[in-house]
Design a protein around this motif. Sequence first.
Motif, short mmCIF file in Angstrom:
data_model
loop_
_atom_site.label_atom_id
_atom_site.label_comp_id
_atom_site.label_asym_id
_atom_site.label_seq_id
_atom_site.Cartn_x
_atom_site.Cartn_y
_atom_site.Cartn_z
N SER A 1 60.91 30.61 35.22
CA SER A 1 61.71 29.79 35.32
C SER A 1 62.11 30.41 33.94
CB SER A 1 61.31 28.86 35.06
OG SER A 1 62.97 27.81 35.01
N PHE B 1 63.29 23.22 37.50
CA PHE B 1 62.92 24.47 36.81
C PHE B 1 64.33 25.55 37.32
CE2 PHE B 1 59.87 22.06 35.63
CZ PHE B 1 59.69 22.18 34.34
N HIS C 1 66.30 29.56 37.17
CA HIS C 1 65.98 30.79 37.14
C HIS C 1 67.82 31.77 36.78
CE1 HIS C 1 65.00 35.29 36.24
NE2 HIS C 1 66.72 35.59 36.84
#
Length: 79
Positions: free
Chosen positions: A6, A24, A26
């Motif tokens: 992340s 979380f 990306h």
Amino acid sequence: MKPVFSNTFHVTHNKNKTEIALSFGHAYTEHNFTMKNGTLTDVSGQVVDEVSSILLSREGAVALARLLNRVVGEWNTEE
């Protein structure tokens, strides 16, 4: 492809402040290449894939905040 780490997070809470959600993700730039009339064009856009989400009670959030404060406070004293 599901990310394995992340690089961004988001904090939300409900109106009566009894639960907190940590999400979380990306974040990255996705590229889509196309060929038109002999020219390669890149159409890119920001994408965020969710990695994980955690729901904390008020007590759990307070405990996590205390733990993080202690850990970060120790960074200044380590040498």
